[in-house]
Scaffold this motif. Structure first.
Motif, mmCIF file in Angstrom:
data_model
loop_
_atom_site.group_PDB
_atom_site.id
_atom_site.type_symbol
_atom_site.label_atom_id
_atom_site.label_comp_id
_atom_site.label_asym_id
_atom_site.label_seq_id
_atom_site.Cartn_x
_atom_site.Cartn_y
_atom_site.Cartn_z
ATOM 1 N N ARG A 114 8.595 6.266 5.092
ATOM 2 C CA ARG A 114 7.245 5.868 5.514
ATOM 3 C C ARG A 114 7.178 4.480 5.944
ATOM 4 N N GLU B 209 0.979 -1.385 0.087
ATOM 5 C CA GLU B 209 -0.132 0.008 0.018
ATOM 6 C C GLU B 209 0.772 1.212 -0.037
ATOM 7 N N LEU B 210 1.804 1.278 0.868
ATOM 8 C CA LEU B 210 2.719 2.387 0.929
ATOM 9 C C LEU B 210 3.502 2.628 -0.448
ATOM 10 N N GLU C 281 2.666 1.841 -3.408
ATOM 11 C CA GLU C 281 1.621 2.178 -4.380
ATOM 12 C C GLU C 281 1.300 3.735 -4.239
ATOM 13 N N ARG C 282 1.333 4.100 -2.825
ATOM 14 C CA ARG C 282 0.858 5.607 -2.679
ATOM 15 C C ARG C 282 2.155 6.582 -2.919
ATOM 16 N N THR C 283 3.207 5.680 -3.137
ATOM 17 C CA THR C 283 4.405 6.338 -3.694
ATOM 18 C C THR C 283 4.658 6.784 -4.930
#
Length: 204
Positions: A156, A124-125, A127-129
């Motif tokens: 993060r 998730e982190l 993909e958020r990047t």
């Protein structure tokens, strides 16, 4: 300067350093990989399965990382929330990467390993990047990120790990003198280690 780095970055640094280089009787990733290859007559994927099994058993044991001598030195540089479970998960990911020919000095491999340690939270982190993990592999996506953006992802990840440690009420490393004994939910910890293995086998 080391003092300018925040606690999440320091956590990432220390987990990786101990997982790759070892600490006392806790062997580093390359050594574990070499032992597994010898035991499986250089069959890489059999060695991966052997390493996964041994790490799941260690995670489930009540004396996780017993006799981890010298861990008190970590208080100089590591956050107080470091636990044997996450050190073990980091070593598992690093060992799988090493068995598959990855360079453990490559910062991209380090970031990918920590994504695997966090499992679904890690992807998730990522993909958020900005990574598109549907159409590209984790390693390919990370290599396309500018170094400063990948560094932000590392931070993060460090924040997420620090948050997890706080929620677990993790054992303060100042109490790891000279032995770690962490009877912390054998079933849950074994499942957590299997999750790390699943992600590491898929992405590293």
């Amino acid at each position: 300067m080391a003092s300018s780095r925040g606690l999440p970055d320091t956590l990432i640094d220390e987990l990786w350093r101990r997982a790759v280089g070892g600490i006392g009787p806790f062997a580093g990733a390359a050594s574990v990989a070499d032992d597994a290859l010898r035991a499986t007559e250089d069959d890489v994927e059999a060695a991966v399965r052997r390493v996964v099994g041994s790490h799941v058993r260690l995670a489930a044991s009540s004396g996780l990382l017993t006799s981890l001598g010298g861990a008190a030195t970590l208080v100089v540089t590591a956050p107080a929330g470091m636990t044997g479970l996450y050190l073990l998960g980091t070593r598992l990911a690093a060992t799988i990467a090493h068995l598959r020919g990855r360079d453990l000095e490559d910062p991209v491999i380090r970031t990918a390993a920590f994504v695997c340690v966090l499992g679904a939270d890690g992807t998730e982190l990522a993909e958020r990047t900005g990574l598109d993990l549907v159409n590209a592999s984790l390693l390919h996506g990370l290599r396309r990120l500018p170094p400063e953006v990948r560094g932000q992802l590392d931070t993060r990840i460090g924040y997420r790990l620090t948050s997890r440690f706080t929620k677990r009420g993790a054992l303060n490393v100042t109490k790891l003198i000279p032995v770690v004994a962490a009877p912390i939910g054998a079933g849950a910890d074994a499942m957590a280690m299997r999750t790390v293995a699943t992600f590491a086998q898929a992405h590293l």
